[in-house]
Scaffold this motif. Structure first.
Motif, PDB file in Angstrom:
ATOM      1  N   MET A  64      -3.347   8.386   2.952  1.00 56.09           N
ATOM      2  CA  MET A  64      -4.721   8.375   2.472  1.00 56.09           C
ATOM      3  C   MET A  64      -5.388   6.916   2.411  1.00 56.09           C
ATOM      4  O   MET A  64      -6.665   6.947   2.687  1.00 56.09           O
ATOM      5  N   ILE A  65      -4.706   5.976   2.057  1.00 54.03           N
ATOM      6  CA  ILE A  65      -5.348   4.487   2.154  1.00 54.03           C
ATOM      7  C   ILE A  65      -4.316   3.503   2.497  1.00 54.03           C
ATOM      8  O   ILE A  65      -3.242   3.735   2.192  1.00 54.03           O
ATOM      9  N   THR A  66      -4.611   2.724   3.654  1.00 56.26           N
ATOM     10  CA  THR A  66      -3.776   1.755   4.213  1.00 56.26           C
ATOM     11  C   THR A  66      -4.196   0.244   3.821  1.00 56.26           C
ATOM     12  O   THR A  66      -5.572   0.194   4.068  1.00 56.26           O
ATOM     13  N   LEU A  67      -3.602  -0.684   3.182  1.00 61.56           N
ATOM     14  CA  LEU A  67      -4.274  -1.851   3.168  1.00 61.56           C
ATOM     15  C   LEU A  67      -3.306  -2.881   4.044  1.00 61.56           C
ATOM     16  O   LEU A  67      -1.981  -2.772   4.229  1.00 61.56           O
ATOM     17  N   HIS A  68      -4.368  -3.665   4.805  1.00 58.62           N
ATOM     18  CA  HIS A  68      -3.727  -4.406   5.807  1.00 58.62           C
ATOM     19  C   HIS A  68      -4.048  -6.000   5.520  1.00 58.62           C
ATOM     20  O   HIS A  68      -5.090  -6.483   5.464  1.00 58.62           O
ATOM     21  N   ASP A  69      -2.889  -6.802   5.062  1.00 53.01           N
ATOM     22  CA  ASP A  69      -2.865  -8.183   4.845  1.00 53.01           C
ATOM     23  C   ASP A  69      -4.051  -8.397   3.745  1.00 53.01           C
ATOM     24  O   ASP A  69      -4.788  -9.271   4.065  1.00 53.01           O
ATOM     25  N   ILE A  70      -4.225  -7.772   2.634  1.00 51.74           N
ATOM     26  CA  ILE A  70      -5.166  -7.811   1.999  1.00 51.74           C
ATOM     27  C   ILE A  70      -4.765  -9.204   1.126  1.00 51.74           C
ATOM     28  O   ILE A  70      -3.652  -9.399   0.519  1.00 51.74           O
ATOM     29  N   GLY A  71      -5.823 -10.042   0.808  1.00 50.67           N
ATOM     30  CA  GLY A  71      -5.869 -10.988  -0.137  1.00 50.67           C
ATOM     31  C   GLY A  71      -7.070 -11.059  -1.046  1.00 50.67           C
ATOM     32  O   GLY A  71      -8.088 -10.554  -0.657  1.00 50.67           O
ATOM     33  N   PHE A  72      -6.818 -11.799  -2.229  1.00 52.46           N
ATOM     34  CA  PHE A  72      -8.041 -11.919  -3.204  1.00 52.46           C
ATOM     35  C   PHE A  72      -7.910 -13.206  -3.937  1.00 52.46           C
ATOM     36  O   PHE A  72      -6.942 -13.501  -4.499  1.00 52.46           O
ATOM     37  N   SER A  73      -9.121 -13.831  -4.150  1.00 52.93           N
ATOM     38  CA  SER A  73      -8.884 -14.988  -4.910  1.00 52.93           C
ATOM     39  C   SER A  73      -9.998 -15.006  -5.791  1.00 52.93           C
ATOM     40  O   SER A  73     -11.250 -14.729  -5.628  1.00 52.93           O
ATOM     41  N   TYR A  74      -9.952 -15.477  -6.909  1.00 50.40           N
ATOM     42  CA  TYR A  74     -11.006 -15.890  -8.172  1.00 50.40           C
ATOM     43  C   TYR A  74     -11.218 -17.389  -7.985  1.00 50.40           C
ATOM     44  O   TYR A  74     -10.771 -18.291  -8.480  1.00 50.40           O
ATOM     45  N   GLY A  75     -12.431 -17.849  -6.960  1.00 52.33           N
ATOM     46  CA  GLY A  75     -12.535 -19.235  -6.893  1.00 52.33           C
ATOM     47  C   GLY A  75     -11.302 -19.821  -6.143  1.00 52.33           C
ATOM     48  O   GLY A  75     -10.995 -19.348  -5.103  1.00 52.33           O
ATOM     49  N   ASN A  76     -10.794 -20.716  -6.816  1.00 53.88           N
ATOM     50  CA  ASN A  76      -9.387 -21.493  -6.146  1.00 53.88           C
ATOM     51  C   ASN A  76      -8.298 -20.883  -6.589  1.00 53.88           C
ATOM     52  O   ASN A  76      -7.232 -21.115  -6.252  1.00 53.88           O
ATOM     53  N   ASN A  77      -8.356 -19.855  -7.340  1.00 57.55           N
ATOM     54  CA  ASN A  77      -7.291 -19.077  -7.823  1.00 57.55           C
ATOM     55  C   ASN A  77      -7.006 -18.084  -6.860  1.00 57.55           C
ATOM     56  O   ASN A  77      -7.318 -16.893  -7.035  1.00 57.55           O
ATOM     57  N   HIS A  78      -5.583 -18.048  -6.270  1.00 55.09           N
ATOM     58  CA  HIS A  78      -5.271 -17.065  -5.307  1.00 55.09           C
ATOM     59  C   HIS A  78      -4.121 -16.231  -5.973  1.00 55.09           C
ATOM     60  O   HIS A  78      -3.365 -16.368  -6.254  1.00 55.09           O
ATOM     61  N   VAL A  79      -5.116 -15.099  -6.197  1.00 57.13           N
ATOM     62  CA  VAL A  79      -4.421 -13.970  -6.747  1.00 57.13           C
ATOM     63  C   VAL A  79      -3.358 -13.099  -5.996  1.00 57.13           C
ATOM     64  O   VAL A  79      -2.226 -12.718  -6.450  1.00 57.13           O
ATOM     65  N   LEU A  80      -3.882 -12.548  -4.800  1.00 56.20           N
ATOM     66  CA  LEU A  80      -3.145 -11.775  -4.032  1.00 56.20           C
ATOM     67  C   LEU A  80      -3.169 -12.261  -2.576  1.00 56.20           C
ATOM     68  O   LEU A  80      -4.250 -12.906  -1.965  1.00 56.20           O
ATOM     69  N   HIS A  81      -2.054 -12.084  -1.812  1.00 53.62           N
ATOM     70  CA  HIS A  81      -1.919 -12.388  -0.492  1.00 53.62           C
ATOM     71  C   HIS A  81      -0.908 -11.596   0.242  1.00 53.62           C
ATOM     72  O   HIS A  81      -0.189 -11.168  -0.325  1.00 53.62           O
ATOM     73  N   ASP A  82      -1.237 -11.274   1.544  1.00 55.20           N
ATOM     74  CA  ASP A  82      -0.388 -10.589   2.456  1.00 55.20           C
ATOM     75  C   ASP A  82       0.046  -9.031   1.868  1.00 55.20           C
ATOM     76  O   ASP A  82       1.082  -8.768   1.889  1.00 55.20           O
ATOM     77  N   ILE A  83      -1.135  -8.335   1.198  1.00 55.95           N
ATOM     78  CA  ILE A  83      -0.596  -7.104   0.638  1.00 55.95           C
ATOM     79  C   ILE A  83      -0.732  -6.229   1.755  1.00 55.95           C
ATOM     80  O   ILE A  83      -1.891  -5.776   2.213  1.00 55.95           O
ATOM     81  N   THR A  84       0.209  -5.472   2.308  1.00 54.13           N
ATOM     82  CA  THR A  84       0.274  -4.540   3.292  1.00 54.13           C
ATOM     83  C   THR A  84       1.097  -3.301   2.743  1.00 54.13           C
ATOM     84  O   THR A  84       2.294  -3.578   2.614  1.00 54.13           O
ATOM     85  N   THR A  85       0.235  -2.326   2.483  1.00 50.25           N
ATOM     86  CA  THR A  85       1.191  -0.965   2.180  1.00 50.25           C
ATOM     87  C   THR A  85       0.105   0.124   2.331  1.00 50.25           C
ATOM     88  O   THR A  85      -0.977   0.210   2.625  1.00 50.25           O
ATOM     89  N   GLU A  86       0.762   1.495   2.084  1.00 45.53           N
ATOM     90  CA  GLU A  86      -0.063   2.624   2.221  1.00 45.53           C
ATOM     91  C   GLU A  86       0.188   3.451   0.945  1.00 45.53           C
ATOM     92  O   GLU A  86       1.132   3.519   0.373  1.00 45.53           O
ATOM     93  N   PHE A  87      -0.657   4.438   0.862  1.00 48.92           N
ATOM     94  CA  PHE A  87      -0.776   5.389  -0.441  1.00 48.92           C
ATOM     95  C   PHE A  87      -1.155   6.586   0.169  1.00 48.92           C
ATOM     96  O   PHE A  87      -1.988   6.895   0.820  1.00 48.92           O
ATOM     97  N   HIS A  88      -0.029   7.398  -0.040  1.00 55.57           N
ATOM     98  CA  HIS A  88      -0.305   8.880   0.568  1.00 55.57           C
ATOM     99  C   HIS A  88      -0.807   9.950  -0.331  1.00 55.57           C
ATOM    100  O   HIS A  88      -0.732   9.679  -1.462  1.00 55.57           O
ATOM    101  N   PRO A  89      -1.729  10.902   0.244  1.00 55.98           N
ATOM    102  CA  PRO A  89      -2.007  12.162  -0.498  1.00 55.98           C
ATOM    103  C   PRO A  89      -0.984  12.821  -1.301  1.00 55.98           C
ATOM    104  O   PRO A  89       0.166  13.105  -0.940  1.00 55.98           O
ATOM    105  N   GLY A  90      -1.421  12.897  -2.655  1.00 58.74           N
ATOM    106  CA  GLY A  90      -0.593  13.907  -3.683  1.00 58.74           C
ATOM    107  C   GLY A  90       0.701  12.929  -4.449  1.00 58.74           C
ATOM    108  O   GLY A  90       1.306  13.394  -4.778  1.00 58.74           O
ATOM    109  N   GLU A  91       0.790  11.636  -3.788  1.00 58.86           N
ATOM    110  CA  GLU A  91       1.638  10.922  -4.637  1.00 58.86           C
ATOM    111  C   GLU A  91       1.618  10.196  -5.774  1.00 58.86           C
ATOM    112  O   GLU A  91       0.271  10.039  -6.016  1.00 58.86           O
TER     113      GLU A  91
END
Length: 251
Positions: A1-28
């Motif tokens: 359903m959704i695939t995340l490829h190397d997702i990262g996120f920062s609030y300014g200089n605050n690096h909250v997420l990095h290298d998020i790679t995973t999948e979410f499938h329908p109905g799970e």
């Protein structure tokens, strides 16, 4: 359903997420676990489209926008709003309502159908301040369902409620999955998700484990996720996380 490829996120200089790679499938159903500040709510807000990743990309199988319903963490302040249960649930239709600020009869019928489905139709005229924690949680889920989602995001749905109500919420989540919803929820309760959910994603800035609880919940993964030494034992084939017996001078 959704695939995340190397997702990262920062609030300014605050690096909250990095290298998020995973999948979410329908109905799970997927439970995301991790300590406070691990980025669980941030990841939900990215899936909701409220935040844009600072790196990586998100793909979905349909190529079109996925309708997402979001249930935030229980907020005692929200329960002071002078609204009835029905009025709050109808707000979930505000994004696509053709008559603003009024809702038409079809939208009110839909709200009643959802409230009945969640077992709280008799509370439709009650003020939010009159609800128990479990009733308020159901009302929040009903509001999210008014947006006609296929993906439902629940942020700490069992926080601040007792064990009996927690089981009721879990039963409801499984019922919604049977209805065809894909559900992603966050929680701090390792043993609850280990016992009740088929898949967990361990998160602390990045993914430290992803899969069936019996495969993912090991002492090493728990240490990488929480930074604490914990023991993992098995009870009736399910992993249970307990305080380590090798903690120095504890007698």
């Amino acid at each position: 359903m959704i695939t995340l490829h190397d997702i990262g996120f920062s609030y300014g200089n605050n690096h909250v997420l990095h290298d998020i790679t995973t999948e979410f499938h329908p109905g799970e159903i997927v439970g995301i676990i991790g300590p406070s500040g691990a980025g669980k709510t941030t990841l939900l807000r990215i899936l909701l489209g409220e935040l844009t990743p600072t790196q990586g990309r998100i793909n979905n199988s349909s190529g079109a926008n996925i309708a997402v319903g979001y249930v935030p963490q229980l907020d005692s302040g929200e329960r002071t709003f002078p609204l009835t249960v029905e009025e709050m649930v109808l707000l979930g239709a505000a994004a696509f309502s053709r008559k603003k600020p009024w809702f038409d009869q079809s939208e009110k019928r839909e709200a009643s159908r959802i409230l009945e489905r969640l077992g709280i139709l008799q509370l439709r005229n009650n003020r939010l301040s009159e609800l128990s924690g479990g009733q308020f949680q159901r009302a929040l889920i009903a509001r999210a369902l008014m947006s006609r989602p296929s993906l439902l995001l629940l942020d700490e749905p069992t926080s601040g409620i007792d064990l009996h109500t927690r089981q009721q919420v879990l039963d409801l989540v499984h019922e919604l999955q049977t209805d065809g919803f894909t559900i992603i929820l966050t929680t701090h309760d390792l043993n609850w998700v280990a016992a009740q959910l088929p898949r967990i994603l361990c998160l602390n800035g990045t993914v430290t484990g992803d899969g069936a609880p019996s495969e993912v919940l090991t002492s090493q993964v728990v240490r990488e996720t929480y930074g604490a030494n914990m023991d993992v034992i098995f009870h009736q084939g399910r992993p249970v996380v307990v305080d380590s017996v090798n903690n120095g001078d504890i007698q």
